[in-house]
Structure formats: structure tokens, C-alpha cells
Design an enzyme around this catalytic site. Structure first.
Site, short mmCIF file in Angstrom:
data_model
loop_
_atom_site.label_atom_id
_atom_site.label_comp_id
_atom_site.label_asym_id
_atom_site.label_seq_id
_atom_site.Cartn_x
_atom_site.Cartn_y
_atom_site.Cartn_z
CB SER A 197 -0.95 -0.04 1.20
OG SER A 197 -2.02 0.87 1.00
CG ASP A 266 -16.76 -17.32 -9.37
OD1 ASP A 266 -15.58 -17.52 -9.72
OD2 ASP A 266 -17.23 -17.72 -8.29
CG ASP A 269 -12.06 -18.22 -13.16
OD1 ASP A 269 -12.90 -19.13 -12.96
OD2 ASP A 269 -11.88 -17.29 -12.34
CG ASP A 273 -12.65 -19.97 -7.54
OD1 ASP A 273 -13.23 -19.04 -8.15
OD2 ASP A 273 -11.44 -20.22 -7.70
CG ASP A 408 -6.30 -3.44 -3.38
OD1 ASP A 408 -7.09 -2.71 -2.74
OD2 ASP A 408 -5.08 -3.34 -3.29
CG HIS A 448 -5.46 -2.61 0.38
ND1 HIS A 448 -4.76 -2.26 -0.75
CD2 HIS A 448 -5.01 -1.80 1.36
CE1 HIS A 448 -3.94 -1.26 -0.46
NE2 HIS A 448 -4.08 -0.96 0.81
#
Ligand SMILES: *[C@@H]1O[C@H](CO)[C@@H](O)[C@H](O)[C@H]1NC(C)=O
Length: 539
Positions: A197, A266, A269, A273, A408, A448
Site C-alpha cells: 500500500s 466467476d 475462468d 470459487d 483490492d 488489499h
């Protein structure tokens, strides 16, 4: 002066009392040498020893000097015998940095590590220090030039602002090196930096401007281009408004929106999950959650057209008055972990009040605008944007590893891709050529810096110490130890090992190798919790 002498005397007494009398052979013991640092370590007139004390393994260290705004855990259980040294170093006639050096009894590898800060700086990363000292690093962490996760000390004090931007980390690094060399009476073999950060931005600042201080720099979710980051948080707040506004979404409504986004994306891919491997490919139809005639949130968990409009605009990139990108868009799937949806953004508002306008009464609602965002971008005090190519890093033969969670909700991950491609273009280097000194790892399912629905644990800052709080957690293949291997053995990481760890129990439920950009994670089939079920695409 008087109070610091009292502190020093008290800590000296504590240290002597804690010293182990069984090791006396005429040579001072580790404990004694530690306690004597207050008398023996005088590097220059700018540096003052505040505390020198032996701290045995298992000590409940209660972070005595941390400011109430520091959100870190209130205590740290130390995991190794060590010498704790606290220093104060003047950085200008109106500013100073306080740093701690935690120097482990066992320092065979002679590794030196500097940790970064978070948010508005000002908090010493004690839990991380406990972790990395246990790993054998002589570890430095510092207060970034002021106490607390607040910009208040920057009011009418440009010296404190300059410390926050770059000077505190450089000063602490150099003072810490002197202290470590003095204490062990031997040279440091390798020097590292790790932060996330704001700490990621500090790492990039070092990589751009003073890479000679470190052999390897690990920068997570870096807050570089921070002027525009603060502006986009102001922009989000203006869009989202406050509870009661027609366009505002409650926390429960954001959960519903997140669930809808996952429903649509979701599976892209190949695995359902809770993790969208590549959020940038997810272009949800937010209108799917819009109420029909006669429906309401209470009756159908749907949103008004005005609320859907809020959502759609939040996922658009943020452009300046000149039509150029100011900051990339929010990552779909990162909603629930975000702190951008509720209320005035505290980091940005404090920065503008105290560091920029020197007016605690500065009013966000009447003052913040796109034009102001442009002004802030151009002002860029002391180069806080931290947005330069890496010529010096390459020239000095030093190394940089960046990573960014793709869930994030605080710093949009597009920023890390954008910086990587900027470095590539401005230096005219392909990703294969960048590989010799700069590698970037996107971490799907990491929020994050820590936590998240995916394999978020990568042996990094703010993960073990702050969240997991336990030892005997694997660090092999994580970002820090991969950097060590790269620097010390010349074996550069192709992937970073990620694990999903339960933050309460520390139990690991899945493991995966995260691919190095521009490769991407690819599901191959089988149990998605096993790393064998995943590979990397060719870029
Ligand atoms: C450490 O000390 C703090 C403050 O006294 C206390 O709240 C905490 O429970 C202690 N932790 C342990 C593990 O003893």
C-alpha cells in the site's frame, strides 16, 4: 531531552535485569551489548537513542509508542531473542523520524530488511517486525516522519510532508544500517525492502530514486500515482453519496451487487470459487439487478435505476478534463472489501486539509472537483506520484518484485498493470528484458495487502504478523523469500506461491502458483484447491 534520558535510564535498567548472567566470560553478552547501545552508538549529532533493550522470545510486546489511530494489532508476541533499539533522527529543522531496529540473536545470514508504512504513514509495523525478525532479518520499521495514521502533523509543516513522500524511509534505512553494523560489528551481506500500500509506494520510490540502498525491493499493492488515487476516492464518494441519498447503496446492497457480478463472471475462468482470475475481462451487466415495475429492495432485493447508474459509473475509468486517464477502474469482485463506498474518504480528505491546503476546515463537498484533481496531479508535492521509469534500478543491478491483489477494493489493481507497461514502454524493454530486474505478479483473490477469497497469503508484509499472528507458517515461495532467492542464489521467481489461510485458525485450505505477468493463471481441471490443477498461459 530530559524525558528521553528518563526513558533511556528505565530501559537500561530493564535490559540489565533481563540480561542472562550465565554467559559471562569477560566478553559482554548479547544482552549486555544491547543494553549498552545507548552509550556506545553515537553515529552523528542528528541521531538520538531513545530505547535500547534486550527482548526475550515470547515477550508480549504491547506497542507502547503506537498512536491510537494505528489500526495494527495492539500487541505482538515476539518469536525470537532480540535487541530492540529505538532511534530518533532529525530530517530537517522541523521534522524527524523515529525508527526501531529489531536485531535477532541469530543473525547468521546477515540480512537487513526495512519495512514500510500504510495509509497516511506514522505507524511502526510491529507485528511485521515480529515475523521478519523471527525469519532472521535484522528488521527496521519507522514512523514515516510523524506519529499516527493521520496527516494532522503535516499542517503548516512541509518538512513532515517531505518525510512522508520519501525522506523518512531513506533516512531510516541509512540510520538502521549504521545501527545494525555497529551492534553486530560486522557488515550487512544483503539489504531488502518490503512494504504494501503506502509501503508499496515507498518501495517504488526507493526503486526509482535510491535503489543503491537495497539489493531487493518487494512492493505490494503500491499506492503510486497517489494524487490521482486520492482524487478517484473523492470521485467515488461524490458518486455514491451518503446514506439516504437516492443514488446511495447500502452495505447489504453492495453484497447483492457483488453476488450478481460473481454470478456473471466467476465462471469465466472455468471455476466457480468466488474468485475472478482476471477481473479486467469481467464486464458485468449491472442492469440485471434493476427493479421491475412495483419491485423494491425490500420486496425483491433489487436496485433503482438511479442506483444502477451509480454502480455503472463507479466501474468506469476516471478521466481528466483533458480526456486523459487519471486512474484505472474499480475491479469487479472487490466490492465487499472496499472502503471507498462509505463516507468522506479519510485519507484523501486529511491529505488535502493538512498537507495541501493547510486548512483543517477545508470542505470536501464544496471544494472537491475534477478541476481540483487536475491541480493535484500537477502539484505533485515532492514527487509523491512516484511514477518514473526504473533506469537507476536497472543500472545498479538491483531487483524489484511487485504484486497486487485483484480483489483490492482500496487501490484498483489496474494501477500496477499500468505502471508495469509504462516502465516497459518508457525504457523500451520487453517483458522478457524487464525480467532481469522487475517482475510483477497479479494475485487473484487477494484483497488489499491481505485476506481475500482466493490464495491471498504470499508471505508478505501485513499478512503473518497482522492477520495470522502465528509462527511456523510457510514462507517458501512467497514474495519475500522469493526475492531472497533471486538476490542470493540468482534464481528468479517464475511464480509466487499463494495460499488461502483462515485468518482465525491459520488453517490452509488451498494452494496455487500465481503466474508472472504477462502470463495469466489458467485452470487445467481437477480439484481447484490444488496447485496441480492450475498452470500459466503463454502471454
Ligand atoms: C498481551 O498484553 C495485552 C495488553 O496487556 C493483552 O490485552 C493481551 O491479551 C496479551 N496477549 C497475550 C497473548 O498474552
Amino acid at each position: 531531552m530530559k524525558s528521553s534520558i528518563l526513558t533511556f535510564t528505565a530501559s537500561l535498567l530493564f535490559s540489565l535485569a533481563a540480561a542472562n548472567p550465565g554467559h559471562g566470560h569477560g566478553q559482554p553478552t548479547f544482552q549486555q551489548r544491547c543494553a549498552h547501545l545507548a552509550q556506545t552508538f553515537h553515529p552523528d549529532h542528528k541521531t538520538q537513542v531513545l530505547v535500547a533493550q534486550f527482548v526475550p522470545s515470547g515477550t508480549n510486546f504491547t506497542n507502547p509508542d503506537n498512536h491510537p489511530t494505528c489500526q495494527s494489532k495492539p500487541f505482538t508476541i515476539t518469536l525470537t531473542d532480540m535487541c530492540r533499539l529505538r532511534l530518533k533522527v532529525k530530517t530537517s529543522h522541523t521534522s524527524e523520524v523515529e525508527l526501531e531496529a529489531w536485531m535477532p540473536l541469530d543473525w547468521n545470514k546477515k540480512r537487513y530488511l526495512v519495512l514500510g508504512n500504510g495509509g497516511l504513514g506514522g505507524c511502526i509495523a510491529y507485528p511485521d517486525m515480529g515475523f521478519t525478525t523471527w525469519l532472521g532479518f535484522a528488521t527496521i520499521a519507522h514512523n514515516n516522519g510523524h506519529l499516527g495514521d493521520t496527516a494532522e502533523p503535516m499542517l503548516n509543516n512541509p518538512g513532515v510532508v517531505e518525510d512522508y513522500v520519501w525522506r523518512a524511509v531513506k533516512t531510516a534505512t541509512q540510520a538502521g544500517k549504521k545501527a545494525v553494523k555497529h551492534f553486530y560489528n560486522t557488515a550487512i551481506r544483503k539489504s531488502y525492502y518490503m512494504g504494501c500500500s503506502s509501503g508499496g509506494r515507498q518501495g517504488l520510490k526507493a526503486a526509482q530514486d535510491f535503489p543503491e540502498e537495497f539489493d531487493g525491493i518487494v512492493a505490494g499493492a503500491p499506492a503510486n500515482d497517489i494524487n490521482n488515487l486520492w482524487s478517484i476516492s473523492g470521485h467515488y464518494y461524490k458518486l455514491n453519496g451518503n446514506p439516504g441519498d437516492a443514488r446511495y447503496l447500502s452495505a447489504a446492497q453492495w453484497v447483492a451487487m457483488r453476488n450478481e457480478i460473481l454470478r456473471q463472471c466467476d465462471g469465466l475462468d472455468g471455476v466457480t470459487d468466488g474468485v475472478i482470475e482476471e477481473p479486467r475481462t469481467c464486464k458485468p451487466r449491472f442492469e440485471a439487478l434493476m427493479c421491475g415495475a412495483g419491485q423494491t429492495w425490500a420486496s425483491h432485493q433489487c436496485l433503482t435505476a438511479t442506483q444502477v447508474d451509480t454502480v455503472r459509473r463507479l466501474y468506469e475509468p476516471y478521466y481528466g478534463t483533458d480526456g486523459k486517464l487519471l486512474y484505472p477502474e474499480f475491479d469487479p469482485g472487490a466490492e465487499v472489501n472496499s472502503d471507498v463506498w462509505g463516507g468522506e474518504p479519510p485519507g484523501a480528505a486529511e491529505w488535502w486539509k493538512y498537507a495541501i491546503f493547510n486548512d483543517p476546515n477545508w470542505d470536501f463537498h464544496t471544494q472537491f472537483s475534477l478541476q481540483m484533481a487536475m491541480d493535484m496531479k500537477n502539484l505533485d508535492p515532492y514527487g509523491i506520484s512516484t511514477w518514473k521509469p526504473l533506469a537507476k534500478l536497472k543500472q545498479k543491478g538491483r531487483k524489484l518484485l511487485t504484486y497486487h491483489g485483484l480483489q483490492d477494493g482500496v487501490i484498483n489493481s489496474g494501477n500496477s498493470y499500468r505502471y508495469y507497461e509504462y516502465v516497459s514502454r518508457t525504457m523500451g524493454l520487453t517483458s522478457t528484458e524487464l525480467d532481469s530486474f522487475y517482475r510483477y505478479f497479479p494475485i487473484p483473490g487477494q484483497s488489499h495487502c491481505h485476506s481475500g477469497a482466493g490464495n491471498w497469503y504470499v508471505g508478505a508484509t501485513s499478512q503473518v504478523g497482522r492477520v495470522l499472528g502465528a509462527k511456523n507458517i510457510p514462507t517458501e515461495g512467497g514474495v519475500l523469500m522469493s526475492m531472497v532467492k533471486w538476490v542470493e542464489e540468482g534464481i528468479a521467481p517464475e511464480t509466487i506461491t499463494g495460499r488461502n489461510m483462515n485468518s482465525q485458525t491459520g488453517v490452509q485450505s488451498s494452494i496455487k502458483e500465481h503466474c508472472k505477468w504477462p502470463k495469466k493463471n489458467k485452470y487445467l481441471g481437477g480439484n481447484p484447491n490444488l496447485k496441480e490443477s492450475w498452470g500459466c498461459t503463454n502471454p
